[in-house]
Enzyme design. Structure first.
Site, PDB file in Angstrom:
ATOM      1  N   ALA B  46       0.832  -1.209   0.000  1.00 43.11           N
ATOM      2  CA  ALA B  46       0.000   0.000   0.000  1.00 43.11           C
ATOM      3  C   ALA B  46       0.863   1.255   0.000  1.00 43.11           C
ATOM      4  CB  ALA B  46      -0.906   0.000   1.224  1.00 43.11           C
ATOM      5  N   ALA B  70      -0.903  -6.148  11.972  1.00 43.44           N
ATOM      6  CA  ALA B  70      -1.320  -4.761  12.127  1.00 43.44           C
ATOM      7  C   ALA B  70      -0.110  -3.902  11.766  1.00 43.44           C
ATOM      8  CB  ALA B  70      -1.790  -4.487  13.552  1.00 43.44           C
ATOM      9  N   ILE B  71       0.277  -3.990  10.494  1.00 49.47           N
ATOM     10  CA  ILE B  71       1.445  -3.249  10.029  1.00 49.47           C
ATOM     11  C   ILE B  71       1.122  -1.754  10.029  1.00 49.47           C
ATOM     12  CG2 ILE B  71       3.101  -2.955   8.124  1.00 49.47           C
ATOM     13  CD1 ILE B  71       3.151  -5.810   9.354  1.00 49.47           C
ATOM     14  N   LEU B  73       0.032   0.104   7.283  1.00 45.85           N
ATOM     15  CA  LEU B  73       0.347   0.793   6.029  1.00 45.85           C
ATOM     16  C   LEU B  73       1.715   1.464   6.002  1.00 45.85           C
ATOM     17  CD1 LEU B  73      -3.090   2.393   5.072  1.00 45.85           C
ATOM     18  CD2 LEU B  73      -2.162   0.176   4.391  1.00 45.85           C
ATOM     19  N   ASN B  99      -1.256  -0.701  -5.020  1.00 43.02           N
ATOM     20  CA  ASN B  99      -2.239  -0.629  -3.942  1.00 43.02           C
ATOM     21  C   ASN B  99      -2.248   0.786  -3.374  1.00 43.02           C
ATOM     22  OD1 ASN B  99      -2.986  -1.095  -0.862  1.00 43.02           O
ATOM     23  ND2 ASN B  99      -3.707  -2.905  -1.961  1.00 43.02           N
ATOM     24  N   CYS B 130      -8.431  -1.649   4.625  1.00 47.60           N
ATOM     25  CA  CYS B 130      -7.377  -1.979   5.576  1.00 47.60           C
ATOM     26  C   CYS B 130      -7.897  -1.838   6.996  1.00 47.60           C
ATOM     27  CB  CYS B 130      -6.147  -1.096   5.406  1.00 47.60           C
ATOM     28  SG  CYS B 130      -4.839  -1.570   6.561  1.00 47.60           S
ATOM     29  N   GLY B 244      -5.840 -17.022   1.939  1.00 43.26           N
ATOM     30  CA  GLY B 244      -5.464 -18.378   2.326  1.00 43.26           C
ATOM     31  C   GLY B 244      -4.951 -19.266   1.219  1.00 43.26           C
ATOM     32  N   GLY B 265      -0.910 -14.279  -0.471  1.00 35.25           N
ATOM     33  CA  GLY B 265      -0.376 -13.384   0.551  1.00 35.25           C
ATOM     34  C   GLY B 265       0.515 -14.095   1.545  1.00 35.25           C
TER      35      GLY B 265
HETATM   36  C1  LIG Z   1       1.581  -8.685   6.669  1.00 36.78           C
HETATM   37  C2  LIG Z   1       0.458  -8.310   5.777  1.00 36.78           C
HETATM   38  C3  LIG Z   1       0.394  -7.025   5.243  1.00 36.78           C
HETATM   39  C4  LIG Z   1      -0.643  -6.648   4.407  1.00 36.78           C
HETATM   40  N1  LIG Z   1      -0.674  -5.393   3.877  1.00 36.78           N
HETATM   41  C5  LIG Z   1      -1.643  -5.066   2.997  1.00 36.78           C
HETATM   42  C6  LIG Z   1      -1.628  -3.801   2.334  1.00 36.78           C
HETATM   43  O1  LIG Z   1      -0.732  -2.998   2.523  1.00 36.78           O
HETATM   44  N2  LIG Z   1      -2.642  -3.501   1.473  1.00 36.78           N
HETATM   45  C7  LIG Z   1      -3.653  -4.396   1.227  1.00 36.78           C
HETATM   46  O2  LIG Z   1      -4.548  -4.100   0.447  1.00 36.78           O
HETATM   47  N3  LIG Z   1      -3.675  -5.607   1.816  1.00 36.78           N
HETATM   48  C8  LIG Z   1      -2.703  -5.967   2.691  1.00 36.78           C
HETATM   49  N4  LIG Z   1      -2.721  -7.207   3.269  1.00 36.78           N
HETATM   50  C9  LIG Z   1      -3.807  -8.141   2.932  1.00 36.78           C
HETATM   51  C10 LIG Z   1      -3.387  -9.116   1.830  1.00 36.78           C
HETATM   52  O3  LIG Z   1      -3.092  -8.427   0.647  1.00 36.78           O
HETATM   53  C11 LIG Z   1      -4.486 -10.153   1.559  1.00 36.78           C
HETATM   54  O4  LIG Z   1      -5.662  -9.496   1.145  1.00 36.78           O
HETATM   55  C12 LIG Z   1      -4.814 -10.978   2.774  1.00 36.78           C
HETATM   56  O5  LIG Z   1      -3.669 -11.231   3.538  1.00 36.78           O
HETATM   57  C13 LIG Z   1      -5.471 -12.312   2.431  1.00 36.78           C
HETATM   58  O6  LIG Z   1      -4.631 -13.134   1.682  1.00 36.78           O
HETATM   59  P1  LIG Z   1      -3.694 -14.287   2.345  1.00 36.78           P
HETATM   60  O7  LIG Z   1      -4.588 -15.091   3.238  1.00 36.78           O
HETATM   61  O8  LIG Z   1      -3.171 -15.055   1.171  1.00 36.78           O
HETATM   62  O9  LIG Z   1      -2.643 -13.607   3.100  1.00 36.78           O
HETATM   63  C14 LIG Z   1      -1.670  -7.585   4.109  1.00 36.78           C
HETATM   64  C15 LIG Z   1      -1.608  -8.877   4.645  1.00 36.78           C
HETATM   65  C16 LIG Z   1      -0.565  -9.252   5.466  1.00 36.78           C
HETATM   66  C17 LIG Z   1      -0.545 -10.650   6.006  1.00 36.78           C
END
Ligand SMILES: Cc1cc2nc3c(=O)[nH]c(=O)nc-3n(C[C@H](O)[C@H](O)[C@H](O)COP(=O)(O)O)c2cc1C
Ligand SMILES: Cc1cc2nc3c(=O)[nH]c(=O)nc-3n(C[C@H](O)[C@H](O)[C@H](O)COP(=O)(O)OP(=O)(O)OC[C@H]3O[C@@H](n4cnc5c(N)ncnc54)[C@H](O)[C@@H]3O)c2cc1C
Ligand SMILES: Cc1cc2nc3c(=O)[nH]c(=O)nc-3n(C[C@H](O)[C@H](O)[C@H](O)COP(=O)(O)OP(=O)(O)OC[C@H]3O[C@@H](n4cnc5c(N)ncnc54)[C@H](O)[C@@H]3O)c2cc1C
Ligand SMILES: Cc1cc2nc3c(=O)[nH]c(=O)nc-3n(C[C@H](O)[C@H](O)[C@H](O)COP(=O)(O)O)c2cc1C
Ligand code: FES
Ligand code: FES
Lengths: 259, 313, 313, 259
Positions: B46, B70-71, B73, B99, B130, B244, B265
């Site tokens: 993002a 809980a990064i 952004l 993003n 987010c 997932g 992700g």
């Molecule tokens: C560490 C971390 C950081 C993320 N940062 C963002 C982000 O900056 N912008 C965003 O749209 N989604 C962010 N996501 C969400 C992922 O893009 C994704 O939608 C979500 O993790 C589900 O996919 P997954 O289960 O394969 O991880 C983040 C997820 C994780 C785990």
């Protein structure tokens, strides 16, 4: 270079209460250059636990492609790791991060290595290297209690070694800082790894020394991509400057990051 | 590899696999492991107008078959992302999905306008979902009218197609999807994380400094599949699915549900090579299942009168 | 055992552990494994006015660290539940919480009125959150005003305290909780299942005949904890927590979040003895953590100025 | 009585392509009375897979407290089960359900046992018991292909045995029903277990016979508490009457439930 390899368990032993010494064999040992680096371990084939676990490298043997870690079996992941048997496979990502700079201690000078609990392991390979280089090493190793103490003799073989336990059941009673003052230890370089309050105290106590601290932080990727493990810098404590423990650290110079 | 090529608004992808935003930084780290040109696309972290530090640590916690983050952004800000990160990524033959995040509407608009001009940015992913920032983010993601308005305004300034990233933390996901479609979205990406929490047994306090975090990983897959299944039947824009995904089988399940491409992700943290591995396995799996092309899988769970590919093989 | 005794509206429980509705039938099967009087309470299977067959099979599917179910409120109907099931349960020294369901408001009212008169029914659990029935159920569970009205009407006719079971499939759980509190609810039970789905790799079709189902098990625990954490800070009625509980440690985490008792669902299928095991382990764990009584754990994640029990020990 | 016991793996062998024969030891064997009952297995300590897996009992040895199952390693759970080694522990809940009524076949009469694929295993213990009782047993066993065939000789030792494969790579080509007609097999009692279409065809083909069918359904609890595994009765096909496969079945009399 970071590698991802299925390493083979050569030995896994409980060397103190809930403390295991695990030796793995793998090609990636050739990539391990510095003491204080860590590896990121997948401890099970299943999704439970899902994430890797960061564990420091305690001893490196490049001639035999083996390396040793020492860890406390506490949560799901480390408990499973404690159950690994000889011949089992562990998925290792590493070596990761920047370790302790051996070059900062000159031959003939004295280095103080201060470890707290499960922060002690990476100091072992460091001490081996310093000793080899002709640096005089002093160890102050703090543990909660007698049962948790490990590698006392191994460190003693390399240099003066003080064991400190919080409850006084072995060695001196109290904290590592108490012993350093009480013994009036003098040194040029300080290397330390352990709980954050200990690192903080040491950094504050020796502002004029050459101090290197190894930090711990919860990690996601372990390679710098997820921003899970950041810390702020002392120069810019409220801005957006940051360091990543996994790639910029885990070892930082005293005064560099906010701990 | 033509078995895997897919065309989506703004995106001609050699395969439908891409790392999800926030789970791949800006690609530098993973480029140590493989050639990023292997990927269908990359959804970069993002980006906000100004640099952000994000939330205090701990920022991640593990849960059963999932993780919380809980990064907040954290990112180097629009300028650096353009000048350093996107410029660096330009060496690879891979279209980027940027993003876009912010606190206020103006922030989104500013980032969208500027970043969409960059040549390797082929689409935007509007991050209205987010869960880890106090203002903006999820507020835009739970009220259909607000989401629609924002989409419209971003569309006006964007030089590339706009995908809107939906939050699963809503009563009615179809309503949200329709609202952003009405706002002009060219596509949807879903799902972002579910809001979750973990408490420390010893202290009783939240493990995350931010208290709550976003739940990702295999644990949330059934929720993602359900939402894509429902939304894909009610909109006419393509969906990039996520939540997932760990394997080629998971990718096919997302396609069956209604996705046209899939993002990975959390699995990148578990296995840094997961994306290229999936890309390699997909053709094998498609052949086993009897599909000539991956796009035949899209929406198969609800499409009527289609012969089962499996029995055709 | 007094370390575990808790008092909630209508419920004097020897311990705060009870099987969750739908995961324990009416207790007969589990009585083969242990004395049901060991339990704090039993939440019996949802009861409707008329008998119901429920949904076609398959009705369950497995997901990573969770399961989906679409039973569809199968039950023998109000009369039989009262005359056969509750009468049979009367041999045990355990207060019953009757799960009340229906399609129309009248159904809920009828079941609530009649079942609340039965002597071993000490509380009702108003099931406005079942994701697996076409009418009623979840409709009542996603619109605050509707939930409030229903609660009010059920309260009027019930002879025992009324707990309302909240659905996690909402944008704003606190709003829902406040609405039913305003409607007169004596307590809350949360969470019901998340809506999820699984598709078959070979056929492409949903595994469940009902297409979607309710996701339960460890996968949803972080969502449950988060919702209880938020709701417990905004209402003045007690919460019976549930969602993925498998161990005494999980129970304590739910208490920390804000629960005053905990129900165990899916875990009964994995280990039929899970409830008595947890009840046995709880005092040991409380001692380790330094608590004199389990109620000290409630809300510890957000309560200020409380000494950490752990350091007191 | 149903018991929950950690049983020990005595042997686990791949006896056909992806088909395993697993023998466990445990006290709960004393509770196994009928052929055709099943057990509900937890195949891993972790949450992945979460639920138990229902597997039929194929052979019971009460003198040695051992029982045998035969299963196809296909999904997560059965694949893990296929990896169990001698000495490993498997968490077993059982015996569950009602099996095949041996008493329905009189000594001297003929019983036809028809199995399809992974529905064959429970017929083995049934055949042993019928044979012991003096019933003449005929087996018609259908498989997809030659590689999937197992226990051919074991069944042949007990009575006339026809192997049928869909692709004709072993025995007759086609379906079990084809063979029964072609061979003009005559019998008084029919016991069957296998895919639903096969059960349906057999039930329809022999309305006048004494037929017993073993059903499969996705299960939650396995003990009658969750209503996952219900089926409707033929008497009340649209009402609310039901039977639970796990406790009322898995074996039902022909004409009883809607399949
Ligand atoms: C560490 C971390 C950081 C993320 N940062 C963002 C982000 O900056 N912008 C965003 O749209 N989604 C962010 N996501 C969400 C992922 O893009 C994704 O939608 C979500 O993790 C589900 O996919 P997954 O289960 O394969 O991880 C983040 C997820 C994780 C785990
Ligand atoms: C760079 C680095 C080096 C380390 N070296 C060692 C070592 O040599 N020996 C050793 O015993 N421990 C070491 N640790 C700590 C070790 O990573 C944790 O003890 C371990 O991750 C706990 O996992 P678990 O499954 O047992 O606990 P759980 O509580 O089940 O873990 C849950 C999650 O929290 C994370 N976590 C929990 N505690 C810590 C922690 N202290 N630091 C970082 N993440 C944590 C886990 O990685 C996991 O993601 C190191 C940590 C870091 C960051
Ligand atoms: C009463 C009964 C007796 C059985 N006996 C045998 C036997 O002797 N040998 C044998 O190989 N198989 C038998 N089965 C089928 C066996 O239970 C499934 O093959 C097994 O559960 C699949 O698990 P998995 O992890 O490999 O598959 P997955 O696809 O990972 O399973 C996912 C979920 O679906 C369920 N499931 C998948 N297929 C089936 C199925 N066919 N029946 C019921 N549940 C299913 C699983 O139990 C699990 O909950 C029996 C089933 C029942 C109901
Ligand atoms: C098979 C099954 C049937 C259920 N039936 C009901 C029901 O009849 N009424 C109800 O309120 N909740 C029902 N639930 C939801 C549970 O009571 C509980 O809220 C949910 O499963 C979360 O808890 P768990 O993760 O411990 O299973 C059912 C859940 C399962 C798995
Ligand atoms: S752990 Fe991902 S950036 Fe450090
Ligand atoms: S599996 Fe639960 S009732 Fe049969």
């Amino acid at each position: 270079m970071i590698r991802n390899e299925e390493c083979i368990v050569l030995s896994n032993q409980e060397i103190a209460h809930n403390i295991f010494e695990l030796t793995l064999k793998g090609e990636l040992v050739q990539q391990m250059n510095e003491p204080g680096q860590f590896v990121h371990l997948k401890v099970s084939d299943s999704v439970d636990p899902l994430l890797r676990r960061p564990i420091s490298i305690a001893k490196i043997d490049q001639t035999k492609n083996m390396f040793t870690m020492i860890f406390r079996a506490e949560g799901t992941g480390t408990k499973l790791l404690g159950q690994k048997k000889i011949g089992d496979v562990v998925d290792v990502l590493g070596p990761l991060g920047n370790g302790f700079p051996v070059e900062e201690a000159k031959a003939g000078s004295t280095a103080l290595l201060v470890g707290g609990g499960i922060g002690v392991p990476p100091l072992y390979e460091l001490s081996l290297r310093l000793k080899e280089k002709g640096v005089n090493v002093i160890h102050v190793l703090g543990f909660a209690t007698k049962d948790a103490v490990f590698y006392e003799e191994k460190f003693a073989e390399l240099g003066e070694t003080y064991i400190v336990t919080v409850d006084g059941t072995l060695g001196e009673k109290g904290f590592v800082t108490d012993v350093i003052s009480a013994q009036n230890l003098s040194f040029e370089t300080l290397y330390t790894c352990g709980p954050t309050p200990m690192l903080r105290a040491l950094e504050a106590a020796y502002p004029e020394k050459n101090v290197y601290l190894s930090l711990e932080e919860r990690m996601g990727c372990g390679i710098g991509a997820c921003f899970a493990c950041v810390c702020r810098t002392q120069e810019d404590p409220t801005g957006y400057t940051y360091k990543k423990v996994c790639t910029d650290g885990p070892v930082f110079k005293g005064g560099e990051v906010l701990i | 590899m033509s078995q895997l090529a897919v065309n989506l608004p703004g995106l001609q992808l050699k395969n439908p696999i891409m790392p999800a935003s926030g789970c791949f930084g800006f690609g530098r780290e993973y480029s140590q492991f493989y050639d990023l040109s292997t990927l269908g696309s990359i959804m970069i972290k993002a980006t906000t107008v100004e640099p952000r530090f994000g939330n205090p640590t701990p920022r991640v916690a593990e849960t059963t078959a999932g993780m919380l983050n809980a990064i907040g952004l954290q990112n180097p800000g629009l300028k650096k992302v353009i000048n350093e990160e996107l410029a660096w990524l330009d060496q690879f033959d891979v279209p980027i999905i940027a993003n876009v995040a912010g606190s206020l509407e103006e922030d989104y608009i500013e980032v969208a306008r500027e970043i969409s001009k960059v040549s390797n940015v082929h689409a935007l992913e509007l991050n209205i979902s987010c869960p880890n920032v106090k203002t903006g983010g999820i507020a835009f993601g739970t009220i259909p009218e607000v989401a629609k308005e924002l989409t419209k305004k971003v569309k006006e300034v964007s030089s590339v197609p706009v995908y809107v990233k939906l939050s699963p933390n809503v009563s009615n996901i179809v309503e949200m999807a329709k609202a952003v479609e009405a706002g002009g979205a060219d596509g949807l990406t879903m799902i972002n994380t579910l809001i979750g929490m973990r408490l420390d047994l010893k202290t009783g306090k939240p493990v995350l400094a931010n208290n709550t975090g976003g739940l990702s990983g295999p644990a949330i897959k059934p929720v993602a599949i359900r939402m894509i299944y429902e939304v894909s039947q009610h909109v006419n824009i393509p969906i990039i699915g996520m939540g997932g995904v760990q394997s080629a089988e998971d990718v096919i399940e997302f396609f069956y549900a209604g996705a046209s491409a899939v993002a990975v992700g959390t699995a990148n943290f578990v296995d840094p090579l997961v994306c290229p591995k999936i890309i390699e396995q997909l053709p094998v799996l498609l052949n086993e299942l009897g599909f000539d092309h991956i796009s035949e899988c899209t929406g198969r769970s609800w499409k009527k009168n289609e012969k089962l590919a499996y029995h055709r093989a």
